[in-house]
Every structure is written in structure tokens, then in C-alpha cells.
Design an enzyme around this catalytic site. Structure first.
Site, PDB file in Angstrom:
ATOM      1  CE  LYS A   9      -3.669  -2.343   2.564  1.00  0.00           C
ATOM      2  NZ  LYS A   9      -4.473  -2.303   3.804  1.00  0.00           N
ATOM      3  CE1 TYR A  49      -9.182  -2.458   0.332  1.00  0.00           C
ATOM      4  CE2 TYR A  49      -8.705  -0.460  -0.891  1.00  0.00           C
ATOM      5  CZ  TYR A  49      -8.284  -1.507  -0.100  1.00  0.00           C
ATOM      6  OH  TYR A  49      -6.968  -1.600   0.261  1.00  0.00           O
ATOM      7  CG  ASN A 112      -2.966  -2.748   7.083  1.00  0.00           C
ATOM      8  OD1 ASN A 112      -2.836  -2.336   5.936  1.00  0.00           O
ATOM      9  ND2 ASN A 112      -3.992  -3.479   7.463  1.00  0.00           N
ATOM     10  CG  HIS A 115      -5.037  -6.161  -0.106  1.00  0.00           C
ATOM     11  ND1 HIS A 115      -6.198  -6.310   0.609  1.00  0.00           N
ATOM     12  CD2 HIS A 115      -5.190  -6.882  -1.252  1.00  0.00           C
ATOM     13  CE1 HIS A 115      -7.032  -7.086  -0.085  1.00  0.00           C
ATOM     14  NE2 HIS A 115      -6.447  -7.436  -1.218  1.00  0.00           N
ATOM     15  CD  GLU A 126      -8.241  -8.863  -3.713  1.00  0.00           C
ATOM     16  OE1 GLU A 126      -8.805  -8.217  -2.818  1.00  0.00           O
ATOM     17  OE2 GLU A 126      -7.302  -9.659  -3.482  1.00  0.00           O
TER      18      GLU A 126
END
Length: 150
Positions: A9, A49, A112, A115, A126
């Protein structure tokens, strides 16, 4: 062989952790079959998302993931989906085990680092969002016989 989608990310890219993340997965024996650095637009972010649409954090999630470049990749290997999830650690870095990617580098649930697909079905969806058919490279590594029994 199984495949999964992984994305470093914007916080991971900005902190220079792309190489570290790839290295961990390659050292585990997983094969990198696709990799690209891109800046996600709002449309792709919303499709990625989609399962979170309508939740209170959806707009912030989309705003964050479009705030800087990401490194998108496809990894291949046996049980790659579940193993990658274990290597990433819990979504909330404070709950991630030491030694996992998030346990080592994660700061906040909204920052974080990485992904990874949560199922084979999610991985297929995805991968299809981020990569065209011709972008996944089929090749044999010389070390595969040392990683996998035939």
C-alpha cells in the site's frame, strides 16, 4: 499451482518496504509472476474495495489507497493464499504477531503496509482487476525442484 494477489500500500511504498515485502515472499519459496507500480484511480479503488461500500470507513479507505503509488503483484505457490495471509499478520498491526510483515512494520490499522487476498475467489477477482491476461508470466525456476516435491 495456486495464485494470490498482494499489494504494498502507499505507506509501504513511501517507507521503502516494497523490496522487503517481496524478499520475504520469495525467500519463503513463492514465485513472483506479475509486478507493477501504479497509482490507483478512484474507480479501481472502489471496485477493489467493493465489499466495504456503505461502511463508515469506505471513503477514507478509497482516499488513502489513491493517495500514492502501490506495488501490485501476483505470487504463485502451494497454499499461497493462506500462507501469505499468515506472513502478513493480523489486519490491526497492534494484534499482529512479531515477525510478520504488519507486526514488524505496521503502524496503524489504516496504515498496515500490505494487502493480500483472503481467498482463492478473492485472488482471482483482484488479479483480474489489476492485471491483464498477458501480464502474468509463466516460467520455470531452476530451484523449484528444491522447493516442491513432484
Amino acid at each position: 499451482m495456486d495464485r494470490t494477489f498482494v499489494m504494498v500500500k502507499p505507506d509501504g511504498v513511501q517507507r521503502g518496504l516494497v523490496g522487503e515485502v517481496i524478499t520475504r515472499f520469495e525467500r519463503r519459496g513463492f514465485k513472483l509472476v506479475a509486478l507493477k507500480l501504479l497509482w490507483i484511480d478512484r474507480g479501481l479503488a472502489e471496485r477493489h474495495y467493493e465489499e466495504h461500500r456503505g461502511k463508515p470507513f469506505f471513503d477514507e479507505l478509497v482516499r488513502y489507497i489513491t493517495s500514492g503509488p502501490v506495488a501490485a503483484m501476483v505470487l504463485e505457490g502451494r497454499e499461497v493464499v493462506t500462507t501469505v495471509r499468515e506472513m502478513m499478520g493480523a489486519t490491526q498491526p497492534a494484534k499482529a504477531l512479531p515477525g510478520t510483515i504488519r507486526g514488524t512494520y505496521g503502524i496503524d490499522v489504516g496504515r498496515n503496509i500490505v494487502h493480500g487476498s483472503d481467498s482463492a475467489a478473492s485472488a482471482a477477482r483482484e488479479i483480474g482487476l489489476f492485471f491483464a491476461d498477458g501480464e502474468l508470466i509463466e516460467y520455470e525456476r531452476a530451484l523449484d525442484p528444491w522447493i516442491y516435491e513432484r
